[in-house]
Design a protein around this motif. Structure first.
Motif, PDB file in Angstrom:
ATOM      1  N   GLU A 148      11.070 141.856 -18.023  1.00  0.00           N
ATOM      2  CA  GLU A 148      10.641 142.464 -16.910  1.00  0.00           C
ATOM      3  C   GLU A 148       9.673 141.187 -16.185  1.00  0.00           C
ATOM      4  O   GLU A 148       9.160 141.875 -14.925  1.00  0.00           O
ATOM      5  CB  GLU A 148       9.320 142.775 -17.305  1.00  0.00           C
ATOM      6  CG  GLU A 148       9.849 144.636 -18.060  1.00  0.00           C
ATOM      7  CD  GLU A 148       9.074 145.445 -16.955  1.00  0.00           C
ATOM      8  OE1 GLU A 148       9.641 145.960 -16.055  1.00  0.00           O
ATOM      9  OE2 GLU A 148       8.162 146.029 -16.490  1.00  0.00           O
ATOM     10  N   THR A 149      10.038 140.633 -16.296  1.00  0.00           N
ATOM     11  CA  THR A 149       9.129 138.829 -16.347  1.00  0.00           C
ATOM     12  C   THR A 149       9.929 138.574 -14.833  1.00  0.00           C
ATOM     13  O   THR A 149       9.758 138.089 -13.432  1.00  0.00           O
ATOM     14  CB  THR A 149       8.613 138.046 -16.894  1.00  0.00           C
ATOM     15  OG1 THR A 149      10.140 137.689 -17.813  1.00  0.00           O
ATOM     16  CG2 THR A 149       7.991 138.549 -17.533  1.00  0.00           C
ATOM     17  N   LYS A 150      11.665 138.855 -14.873  1.00  0.00           N
ATOM     18  CA  LYS A 150      12.083 138.498 -14.395  1.00  0.00           C
ATOM     19  C   LYS A 150      12.937 139.606 -13.017  1.00  0.00           C
ATOM     20  O   LYS A 150      13.459 138.891 -12.309  1.00  0.00           O
ATOM     21  CB  LYS A 150      14.215 138.748 -15.380  1.00  0.00           C
ATOM     22  CG  LYS A 150      13.516 136.563 -15.808  1.00  0.00           C
ATOM     23  CD  LYS A 150      15.398 135.834 -15.695  1.00  0.00           C
ATOM     24  CE  LYS A 150      15.050 134.558 -16.563  1.00  0.00           C
ATOM     25  NZ  LYS A 150      16.213 133.915 -15.569  1.00  0.00           N
ATOM     26  N   ARG A 151      12.398 140.812 -13.810  1.00  0.00           N
ATOM     27  CA  ARG A 151      12.939 141.883 -12.816  1.00  0.00           C
ATOM     28  C   ARG A 151      11.948 141.792 -11.086  1.00  0.00           C
ATOM     29  O   ARG A 151      10.580 141.281 -11.613  1.00  0.00           O
ATOM     30  CB  ARG A 151      13.235 142.898 -12.632  1.00  0.00           C
ATOM     31  CG  ARG A 151      14.007 143.483 -14.066  1.00  0.00           C
ATOM     32  CD  ARG A 151      13.687 144.804 -14.406  1.00  0.00           C
ATOM     33  NE  ARG A 151      13.490 146.025 -14.135  1.00  0.00           N
ATOM     34  CZ  ARG A 151      14.184 146.949 -13.204  1.00  0.00           C
ATOM     35  NH1 ARG A 151      15.156 146.889 -15.236  1.00  0.00           N
ATOM     36  NH2 ARG A 151      14.822 147.304 -12.711  1.00  0.00           N
ATOM     37  N   SER A 152      12.668 141.939  -9.508  1.00  0.00           N
ATOM     38  CA  SER A 152      12.399 142.353  -8.628  1.00  0.00           C
ATOM     39  C   SER A 152      10.938 143.433  -9.142  1.00  0.00           C
ATOM     40  O   SER A 152      10.565 143.518  -8.318  1.00  0.00           O
ATOM     41  CB  SER A 152      12.112 141.305  -7.877  1.00  0.00           C
ATOM     42  OG  SER A 152      13.345 142.113  -7.523  1.00  0.00           O
ATOM     43  N   THR A 194       7.131 148.579 -18.404  1.00  0.00           N
ATOM     44  CA  THR A 194       7.624 148.982 -19.449  1.00  0.00           C
ATOM     45  C   THR A 194       6.298 148.465 -20.342  1.00  0.00           C
ATOM     46  O   THR A 194       5.399 147.490 -20.048  1.00  0.00           O
ATOM     47  CB  THR A 194       8.549 148.559 -20.336  1.00  0.00           C
ATOM     48  OG1 THR A 194       8.661 146.647 -20.635  1.00  0.00           O
ATOM     49  CG2 THR A 194       9.982 148.206 -19.384  1.00  0.00           C
ATOM     50  N   THR A 195       5.871 149.451 -21.604  1.00  0.00           N
ATOM     51  CA  THR A 195       4.808 148.518 -22.826  1.00  0.00           C
ATOM     52  C   THR A 195       5.230 147.509 -23.642  1.00  0.00           C
ATOM     53  O   THR A 195       4.121 147.269 -24.106  1.00  0.00           O
ATOM     54  CB  THR A 195       4.777 150.378 -23.488  1.00  0.00           C
ATOM     55  OG1 THR A 195       6.143 150.037 -24.674  1.00  0.00           O
ATOM     56  CG2 THR A 195       4.364 151.131 -23.181  1.00  0.00           C
ATOM     57  N   GLY A 196       6.954 146.980 -23.259  1.00  0.00           N
ATOM     58  CA  GLY A 196       6.324 145.342 -23.322  1.00  0.00           C
ATOM     59  C   GLY A 196       7.596 145.770 -25.166  1.00  0.00           C
ATOM     60  O   GLY A 196       7.419 144.568 -26.132  1.00  0.00           O
ATOM     61  N   ARG A 197       7.144 147.035 -26.100  1.00  0.00           N
ATOM     62  CA  ARG A 197       7.355 147.044 -27.260  1.00  0.00           C
ATOM     63  C   ARG A 197       9.495 147.232 -27.776  1.00  0.00           C
ATOM     64  O   ARG A 197       9.055 147.366 -28.781  1.00  0.00           O
ATOM     65  CB  ARG A 197       7.011 148.503 -27.748  1.00  0.00           C
ATOM     66  CG  ARG A 197       5.953 149.007 -27.409  1.00  0.00           C
ATOM     67  CD  ARG A 197       4.382 147.621 -27.943  1.00  0.00           C
ATOM     68  NE  ARG A 197       3.255 148.151 -27.615  1.00  0.00           N
ATOM     69  CZ  ARG A 197       2.286 147.575 -26.812  1.00  0.00           C
ATOM     70  NH1 ARG A 197       2.996 146.918 -26.666  1.00  0.00           N
ATOM     71  NH2 ARG A 197       1.220 147.729 -26.843  1.00  0.00           N
ATOM     72  N   GLY A 198       9.862 147.130 -26.755  1.00  0.00           N
ATOM     73  CA  GLY A 198      11.440 146.452 -27.182  1.00  0.00           C
ATOM     74  C   GLY A 198      12.332 147.959 -27.248  1.00  0.00           C
ATOM     75  O   GLY A 198      13.344 148.275 -27.747  1.00  0.00           O
ATOM     76  N   ILE A 199      11.813 148.779 -26.308  1.00  0.00           N
ATOM     77  CA  ILE A 199      12.478 150.380 -26.459  1.00  0.00           C
ATOM     78  C   ILE A 199      13.703 149.953 -25.799  1.00  0.00           C
ATOM     79  O   ILE A 199      14.673 150.711 -26.296  1.00  0.00           O
ATOM     80  CB  ILE A 199      11.585 151.673 -25.746  1.00  0.00           C
ATOM     81  CG1 ILE A 199       9.920 150.877 -25.949  1.00  0.00           C
ATOM     82  CG2 ILE A 199      11.649 152.988 -25.812  1.00  0.00           C
ATOM     83  CD1 ILE A 199      10.064 151.481 -28.184  1.00  0.00           C
TER      84      ILE A 199
END
Ligand code: GDP
Ligand code: IMO
Ligand code: MG
Length: 423
Positions: free
Chosen positions: A117-121, A126-131
């Motif tokens: 997420e941090t790399k994508r423009s 996402t919820t950052g839960r690894g889904i």
């Protein structure tokens, strides 16, 4: 009767409340997809519970609650949830069953989700839960399943391959130090010990239940437009949130499903990025957010708010085979002089009556609205359909006619009592 309950919008429609209500009438409640990206709220008296992995019927003693094979399980989160519910005096032993085939969220999934997420423009939010990374490994055939946690040899083999491959990616692509095999192995082997009493062949369990005419409620998570195939891709989750996912995610065949119930808010919300044709202006969004307390039950993020979108919800009725609808949060619309329903989209002079697949179109459409009269108070006590404000009745009957699905429940508050059952 076997019922699939699905969200008809972008999630957070109020599914938890309806699952809790319907749980009384069934024998089994089963989550079929998603993971702890979900946050399902159940209000029991003065107490509010938010379920992420536990089925929302768990408060009902004696009901069997399953976590199906289509779910991705973060063992640390599930342990916390089990211990919190047991501390409130609700025992899950003997009635919580986790499918041996469910895939497991590993630490590298969570970190990868956040790093990507941090790399994508073009962020998904996402919820950052690894889904996403967990489902990706499942499809990539390198995932680890619940059954693997109770077999030290298999777990070691699978984990070693994963860590070897992933550490190279973490180090070379993300400048992250990677993961220690020993630490992760020890942690997950311990989960295997703690979870062994809950791990079952849920396919057999549920099919035996249907053979004995037991009733199953399939608890959908997320919503139709977060579905990996039919949602607003790529701004979606990584599982099949539509009703078809209920069969894939449990091993119960489609011929055994009797009914699909859709849950929709009387307006629309969305968390995360992606197109949202009927989104309110910033100011009005804020007003409605605070009236409806529209903050994510999982991440606490403010939810984006907009008018009810009948184009979208009609698509959801079709995709899921919804014949009945629960309309939630009618009370949040109280006090508005007029209320809009989106009946079509305009794009480059063309009128769209169907949900467009081209995201570029969806991003740029101008909604066509039908303006309806508002109301001061949705309903007077005692709660009944007859006691609904005339304009609220008009609103609901317009939605019912447009969507061609019967509205059987109307919700006017978060507690069980604030519900009108329409005959
Ligand atoms: P879910 O993910 O679909 O289960 O929905 P969430 O639990 O994420 O969000 C729904 C929120 O609306 C929760 O805070 C519920 O307690 C609340 N809620 C449900 N129905 C109603 C209603 O009719 N009126 C109001 N005001 N709140 C409701
Ligand atoms: P419930 O079951 C609302 C959204 C996230 C993000 C996108 C992808 O409570 O309705 P993910 O972490 O799944 O990869 O994130 O999906 N999202 C939800 N939005 N309700 C949910 O669940 C959601 N689960 C995921 O915000 O936009
Ligand atoms: Mg939610």
């Amino acid at each position: 009767m076997n019922i699939v309950l699905v969200g008809a919008q972008w999630g957070d429609e109020g599914k938890g409340k309806i699952i809790d209500i319907l749980s009384r009438k069934v024998d089994y409640i089963v989550r079929y997809q998603g993971g702890n990206n979900a946050g399902h709220t159940v209000v029991d008296g003065k107490k509010e519970y938010i379920f992420h992995l536990l089925p929302s019927g768990i408060l009902h003693k004696g009901k069997i609650c399953c976590i199906g094979n289509g779910v991705v399980v973060d063992p640390a989160v599930l342990l916390k949830e089990i211990s919190a519910i047991e501390n409130s005096g609700i025992n899950v032993d003997g009635r919580l069953k986790i499918s041996s085939l469910a895939h497991v969220i590993m630490p590298y999934h969570r970190i990868l989700d956040q790093l990507r997420e941090t790399k994508r423009s073009n962020k998904i939010g996402t919820t950052g839960r690894g889904i996403g990374p967990c489902y990706a490994d499942k499809i990539n055939r390198c995932g680890i399943r619940m059954i693997d946690l109770i077999n030290p040899k298999v777990l070691a083999e699978k984990l070693r391959d994963n860590i070897n491959e992933k550490n190279e990616i973490f180090q070379k692509v993300y400048s992250h130090q990677g993961f220690s095999f020993e630490l992760v192995y020890k942690e997950y082997l311990n989960y295997g010990k703690l979870f062994s009493k809950y791990i079952f062949n849920c396919v057999l369990l549920l099919n035996n239940a249907t053979d004995k005419n037991k009733d199953i409620l399939f608890e959908g998570a997320q919503g139709t437009f977060l579905d990996i195939d039919f949602g607003t891709y790529p701004f979606v989750t990584s599982s099949s949130a539509t009703s078809g996912g209920a069969c894939i995610g449990t091993g119960v065949s489609p011929v055994k499903i009797d009914k699909v119930l859709g849950v929709a808010k009387a307006y629309t919300t969305r968390v995360g990025e992606g197109p949202f044709p009927t989104e309110f202006s910033e100011d009005f969004s804020e007003t409605m957010r605070s009236r409806g307390n529209e903050f994510g039950a999982t991440t606490g993020r403010p939810r984006r708010c907009g008018w009810f979108d009948a184009v979208m919800t009609k698509e959801a009725v079709m995709l899921n085979g919804i014949t009945e609808l629960a309309i939630m949060k009618m009370d949040v619309l109280d006090g508005l002089s007029s209320i809009c329903v989106c009946t079509g989209y305009k794009y480059k002079g063309k009128l769209f009556k169907e949900f467009p697949h081209d995201l570029e179109v969806l991003k740029n459409v101008v909604p066509v609205y039908r303006k309806m009269r508002g109301w001061d108070k949705t309903v007077n006590k005692p709660l009944s359909y007859a006691n609904l404000h005339r304009n609220a009745k008009d609103y609901l009957s317009y939605l019912q006619d447009t969507l061609a699905a019967k509205i059987t429940m109307v919700s006017v508050g978060s507690s069980r009592q604030d519900t009108i059952f329409v005959k």
